[in-house]
Each structure stands twice: as structure tokens, then as C-alpha cells.
Enzyme design. Sequence first.
Site, PDB file in Angstrom:
ATOM      1  N   ASP A 174       0.802  -1.221   0.000  1.00  9.88           N
ATOM      2  CA  ASP A 174       0.000   0.000   0.000  1.00  9.88           C
ATOM      3  C   ASP A 174       0.837   1.275   0.000  1.00  9.88           C
ATOM      4  OD1 ASP A 174       0.929  -0.367   2.591  1.00  9.88           O
ATOM      5  OD2 ASP A 174      -1.023  -0.869   3.414  1.00  9.88           O
TER       6      ASP A 174
ATOM      7  N   ASN B 299      -7.742  -2.505  14.119  1.00  4.95           N
ATOM      8  CA  ASN B 299      -9.143  -2.797  13.785  1.00  4.95           C
ATOM      9  C   ASN B 299      -9.276  -4.013  12.869  1.00  4.95           C
ATOM     10  OD1 ASN B 299      -8.094  -1.748  11.458  1.00  4.95           O
ATOM     11  ND2 ASN B 299      -9.626  -0.136  11.186  1.00  4.95           N
TER      12      ASN B 299
ATOM     13  N   HIS C 138      -7.478  -4.540  10.089  1.00  8.07           N
ATOM     14  CA  HIS C 138      -7.207  -4.341   8.665  1.00  8.07           C
ATOM     15  C   HIS C 138      -5.917  -5.039   8.255  1.00  8.07           C
ATOM     16  CE1 HIS C 138      -4.974  -0.226   9.303  1.00  8.07           C
ATOM     17  NE2 HIS C 138      -4.071  -1.136   9.018  1.00  8.07           N
TER      18      HIS C 138
ATOM     19  N   GLU D  79      -9.754  -1.526   5.109  1.00  8.24           N
ATOM     20  CA  GLU D  79     -10.469  -1.144   6.320  1.00  8.24           C
ATOM     21  C   GLU D  79     -11.814  -1.866   6.410  1.00  8.24           C
ATOM     22  OE1 GLU D  79      -8.768   0.358   8.410  1.00  8.24           O
ATOM     23  OE2 GLU D  79      -8.365   2.458   7.970  1.00  8.24           O
TER      24      GLU D  79
HETATM   25  C1  GLP Z   1      -0.553   0.403   8.415  1.00  6.38           C
HETATM   26  C2  GLP Z   1      -0.204  -0.394   7.191  1.00  6.38           C
HETATM   27  C3  GLP Z   1      -0.481  -1.860   7.416  1.00  6.38           C
HETATM   28  C4  GLP Z   1       0.150  -2.292   8.719  1.00  6.38           C
HETATM   29  C5  GLP Z   1      -0.472  -1.534   9.861  1.00  6.38           C
HETATM   30  C6  GLP Z   1       0.045  -1.935  11.229  1.00  6.38           C
HETATM   31  O1  GLP Z   1      -1.893   0.656   8.530  1.00  6.38           O
HETATM   32  N1  GLP Z   1      -0.904   0.017   6.037  1.00  6.38           N
HETATM   33  O2  GLP Z   1       0.022  -2.603   6.321  1.00  6.38           O
HETATM   34  O3  GLP Z   1      -0.058  -3.649   8.894  1.00  6.38           O
HETATM   35  O4  GLP Z   1      -0.145  -0.174   9.627  1.00  6.38           O
HETATM   36  O5  GLP Z   1       1.040  -1.067  11.652  1.00  6.38           O
HETATM   37  P1  GLP Z   1       2.002  -1.341  12.855  1.00  6.38           P
HETATM   38  O6  GLP Z   1       2.853  -2.493  12.462  1.00  6.38           O
HETATM   39  O7  GLP Z   1       2.788  -0.075  12.996  1.00  6.38           O
HETATM   40  O8  GLP Z   1       1.159  -1.635  14.034  1.00  6.38           O
END
Ligand code: GLP
Length: 249
Positions: free
Chosen positions: A71, A139, A141, A146
Site C-alpha cells: 500500500d 481494527n 485491517h 479497512e
Molecule cells: C498500516 C499499514 C499496514 C500495517 C499496519 C500496522 O496501517 N498500512 O500494512 O499492517 O499499519 O502497523 P504497525 O505495524 O505499525 O502496528
Amino acid sequence: MNLKIFNNSSEIAKFSAEFIIKNLKNNQKLKNKFVLGLATGSSPIETYQNLIKDFKKNQTNWNSTIFFNLDEYIGLKPTDSQSYSFFMRKHLFDDLKVDSKNTFIPKGVGNYEEYANKYDSLIKSKGGIDLLILGLGVNGHIGFNEPPSDFNSTTHIVELTPKTIQSNSKFFKNGQSVPKKAVSMGIKSIMNAKKIILIAYGESKADAINKLINGKIDKNYPCSILQQHNDVTIVIDKVAGKLLKSIKS
Ligand code: GLP
């Protein structure tokens, strides 16, 4: 689903980096090529550091690897320090000496919509993702899919939820606003990966981990769809696994 529970993030990173390298080598042996899908966020950073350490020590060959990121934020140029393009160069690509022609990241500016529309065919044209690294949103995702998520989605534009914006604000300095939109591989793009490793740690992920493993498959918990994938390894610490009472096989 394969579940691995460790004591802390460094044990997670050690296991995950070894897992990735093992897959890289197996694929190189089989077809002299490896297509690796990549996540951003804090969860994979230590794993990436271990890949770099291994590269410096063992000169592991990443030359024939093609990288596809999950992404990107809309509105951030690749040179912006908060963009996922910048993140990947900083945390992995530069140190692994990856040739930029082998790296693909959804575009966040310019013709991003057009590029999103052809991202899945681009993945397919390179043979499909052999191994996809995923993180997990609080959440539920995956990528930036989302809730509620369309399980048939391919790479598309997403509106970020207030919860995600708040949780990702940790990466943005005071005064910088978190983009409200992103481009993300869809759930179908993710499910098309041949193998998946999902990395999550910390208390904030406990609910999502429980829903992912024991919940019913529900578009309101996008990660729950992974129960239908036939080769997923979930790598967590004990805290993220604290709500797990039983494991669905
Ligand atoms: C973002 C990314 C996701 C990732 C998520 C979790 O939203 N788009 O791909 O999995 O963050 O982030 P973290 O690893 O900092 O908790």
C-alpha cells in the site's frame, strides 16, 4: 493456520527473517526467482533489520527478487519521508542494494488510480506473489483494507478510518497530518499470494488476533478472511495472543 507465539519482538523478528530467507532460497532453487510482498508499519521493521544483517554477513542474493508493496498513502510523493516508498528505501531496499527496477509500490500521486487498476496484472505478469509479509491494524485491517472490506477487492483506493489515522499518527511529527486516503492491494490480491506470514505484537493487537484466529469470517474484521487461505503463518508475541483461548484448526 500455523501459529507461532514468541516472548518478544526480537524473537519474532529472528523467526520471521529466517522464514523469509528460507523461502527466498527455496524459490531460487526451484525457479531462480522470488516475488516477495512487503508490508510497512512498525511490526516488520526488526525483521527487515535482520534481513539486512544477514545480507551483510552472508551476502544472501536478493538480485533475482521482485518486491511488491501492499500500500501507499495518497498525496505523498516517494520523496516524502512519511511515504511508504521512502520507508522501504530507508528500512530495506538501500541496505539490501535492491535495484529499483525490481521494486513496485502503489503510486500515491499522479496517475495513482490508473496504476492501482493495473497493479494486480503487474503482480500476475511477474508470476504472482510467492510470499507476502503482512502486518495487522488494530481494527483488523490488512494492507489498508479497512472494515467493512469487500473480500473480492483488488488494488483500490481506500478511505482510512479515524482509528487507523489515529494509530498511524505515531509516525507523523506534530503538525503533520496523516493522509485520509490510501491505495491498497485488495483482499483478493492478498489472498492470491501463495504463502503469507503475518507479524503482530503488543497488547493493542490482541483483539484483532483473536478475531483473526477464532472469529467468524466477517467483512468487519478483514483479517478473518485469512482463515480461508491454505498457507498462512501467524507470528505473534504472548501479549498479542492473550485473548486466545482455543485455536481453530
Ligand atoms: C498500516 C499499514 C499496514 C500495517 C499496519 C500496522 O496501517 N498500512 O500494512 O499492517 O499499519 O502497523 P504497525 O505495524 O505499525 O502496528
